[in-house]
Design a protein around this motif. Structure first.
Motif, PDB file in Angstrom:
ATOM      1  N   GLN A 174     -44.350  16.626  -3.497  1.00 34.75           N
ATOM      2  CA  GLN A 174     -44.306  16.598  -2.030  1.00 34.75           C
ATOM      3  C   GLN A 174     -45.581  17.193  -1.439  1.00 34.75           C
ATOM      4  OE1 GLN A 174     -40.636  18.693  -1.242  1.00 34.75           O
ATOM      5  NE2 GLN A 174     -39.470  17.199  -2.399  1.00 34.75           N
TER       6      GLN A 174
ATOM      7  N   ASP B  92     -48.306  14.681  -1.739  1.00 36.31           N
ATOM      8  CA  ASP B  92     -48.151  13.630  -0.737  1.00 36.31           C
ATOM      9  C   ASP B  92     -48.808  14.045   0.579  1.00 36.31           C
ATOM     10  OD1 ASP B  92     -47.012  11.068   0.120  1.00 36.31           O
ATOM     11  OD2 ASP B  92     -45.709  12.276   1.384  1.00 36.31           O
ATOM     12  N   GLY B  93     -48.609  15.317   0.961  1.00 32.08           N
ATOM     13  CA  GLY B  93     -49.239  15.833   2.172  1.00 32.08           C
ATOM     14  C   GLY B  93     -50.750  15.886   2.051  1.00 32.08           C
TER      15      GLY B  93
ATOM     16  N   GLN C 220     -52.148  12.331   2.285  1.00 32.80           N
ATOM     17  CA  GLN C 220     -52.124  11.825   3.656  1.00 32.80           C
ATOM     18  C   GLN C 220     -53.303  12.371   4.463  1.00 32.80           C
ATOM     19  OE1 GLN C 220     -49.739   9.583   5.214  1.00 32.80           O
ATOM     20  NE2 GLN C 220     -51.524   9.576   6.566  1.00 32.80           N
TER      21      GLN C 220
ATOM     22  N   ARG D  10     -44.675  19.439   2.045  1.00 33.49           N
ATOM     23  CA  ARG D  10     -45.615  18.428   2.519  1.00 33.49           C
ATOM     24  C   ARG D  10     -46.591  19.037   3.536  1.00 33.49           C
ATOM     25  NH1 ARG D  10     -46.646  14.119   5.858  1.00 33.49           N
ATOM     26  NH2 ARG D  10     -47.152  12.175   4.789  1.00 33.49           N
ATOM     27  N   GLU D  11     -46.047  19.885   4.419  1.00 33.55           N
ATOM     28  CA  GLU D  11     -46.869  20.514   5.448  1.00 33.55           C
ATOM     29  C   GLU D  11     -47.885  21.477   4.835  1.00 33.55           C
ATOM     30  OE1 GLU D  11     -43.643  20.205   5.470  1.00 33.55           O
ATOM     31  OE2 GLU D  11     -43.116  19.092   7.294  1.00 33.55           O
TER      32      GLU D  11
ATOM     33  N   GLN E 158     -50.643  19.306   3.407  1.00 38.57           N
ATOM     34  CA  GLN E 158     -51.405  18.669   4.479  1.00 38.57           C
ATOM     35  C   GLN E 158     -52.346  19.657   5.171  1.00 38.57           C
ATOM     36  OE1 GLN E 158     -48.849  16.726   7.402  1.00 38.57           O
ATOM     37  NE2 GLN E 158     -50.149  14.916   7.295  1.00 38.57           N
TER      38      GLN E 158
END
Length: 339
Positions: free
Chosen positions: A78, A81-82, A85, A300-301, A304
């Motif tokens: 996860q 993924d961030g 992105q 995720r955050e 990111q």
């Protein structure tokens, strides 16, 4: 796949090579109509820029290195993924390497990424890492480094992680609200801040509820030894269960799921015989038997924000003194604490 060059685009559109190059890099010197024309042609003909040739000219590869412990758990997936992105949004590529909880392998990953010409590195250190000189040496050369998830006070860098103290405090508070008085704590054995903060959050919640802290109810388990993880966790669980706790609070994905498996295999009914609550971002938590109450981290955050921070540093933005950013966790209540 087409292998067209800048010169091919230049000939096709009857404009100079330098104009094509500037249009593709969104230069302010080129008009919007020309940019649109060049970008449309490049996209239609699958133009792929030569990364290494460009890096020799501008000193950047538009790539960043990411070092994580292991890719085989959902929390890390996860975060990645961030990261992906944020990098896609900013036109950066990522090179991912795994330390496998080994300090030596972590150093090898860092050396390889640096040699490959990445513009910066973001790292979640291994549980074995206690010496951060391999990272401070890079920083001394002006190379951007950002820590994420697993952070340490040994390195003066921008850091992004979950608020582990608060998450552990609220988890223990929840167990106390269920009437639990002998709450065991199963943690990983490391010097990283998350280990200490989750332990301190657990301990503070006991103190605030006027429950005495009992050392025999706490176990720090070696999870960096891949070959003996199951044996080490089984020994830790066996020790804790001999103390007759009414609840166990585990602090990582691995410890949470393996502790539940151990209890099920050894005839303990959860939550009837013992309550279990863990730190876990596993998508399996609601599907386990019973479904597992967890502290959910903003994975995720974290990824990111860490990637955005590193990209800003790579671009030369002045972010001021190194800061630690802690993102709030969320307590998900399920059947394993519904006694």
């Amino acid at each position: 796949m087409s292998n067209i060059t800048l010169r091919d685009i230049s000939k096709a559109l009857n404009i100079s090579v330098s104009t094509v190059s500037r249009a593709l890099t969104d230069s302010h010197e080129i008009g919007e109509e020309t940019k649109k024309l060049v970008l449309a042609y490049a996209k239609e003909h699958n133009y792929v820029p030569n990364r290494m040739a460009r890096s020799l000219k501008v000193g950047k590869t538009k790539s960043i290195g990411v070092v994580i412990c292991s890719i085989d758990n959902s929390f890390v997936a996860q975060m990645l993924d961030g990261i992906d992105q944020a990098c896609n949004d900013n036109g950066y590529q990522i090179i991912i390497m795994q330390s496998k909880e080994s300090y030596e392998q972590e150093k090898a990953c860092i050396n390889l990424l640096y040699a490959s010409g990445v513009d910066g590195i973001m790292i979640s250190p291994s549980y074995q890492t206690t010496d951060f000189s391999h990272l401070t040496e890079l920083q001394q050369q002006g190379f951007p480094v950002v820590l994420f998830d697993r952070i340490t006070n040994e390195l003066d860098a921008h850091k992004i992680a979950a608020n582990n103290f608060k998450g552990a405090y609220e988890a223990t508070q929840h167990l106390i609200s269920k009437g639990c008085k002998r709450i065991a704590h199963l943690n990983s054995k490391s010097n990283l801040a998350l280990t200490i903060e989750r332990f301190e959050g657990y301990k503070q919640a006991l103190i605030d509820a006027q429950l005495s802290y009992k050392e025999e109810l706490v176990k720090f388990c070696n999870t960096s030894d891949a070959e003996n993880i199951d044996v080490n966790i089984a020994k830790a669980m066996d020790h804790l269960l001999r103390q007759q706790p009414d609840a166990i609070f585990t602090t990582t994905d691995m410890l949470s799921t393996k502790a539940l498996a151990y209890l099920n295999q050894n005839g303990y009914r959860v939550p009837e015989d013992i309550i279990l609550l863990g730190f876990s971002n596993s998508d399996l938590a609601p599907l386990l038997n019973p479904s597992l109450s967890t502290v959910h981290q903003p994975s995720r955050e974290i990824g990111q924000l860490a990637a955005k921070t590193l990209i800003q540093l790579v671009k030369g933005k002045d972010l001021g003194p190194a800061e630690t950013t802690l993102l709030d966790t969320v307590l998900h209540i399920r059947k394993s604490t519904s006694k």
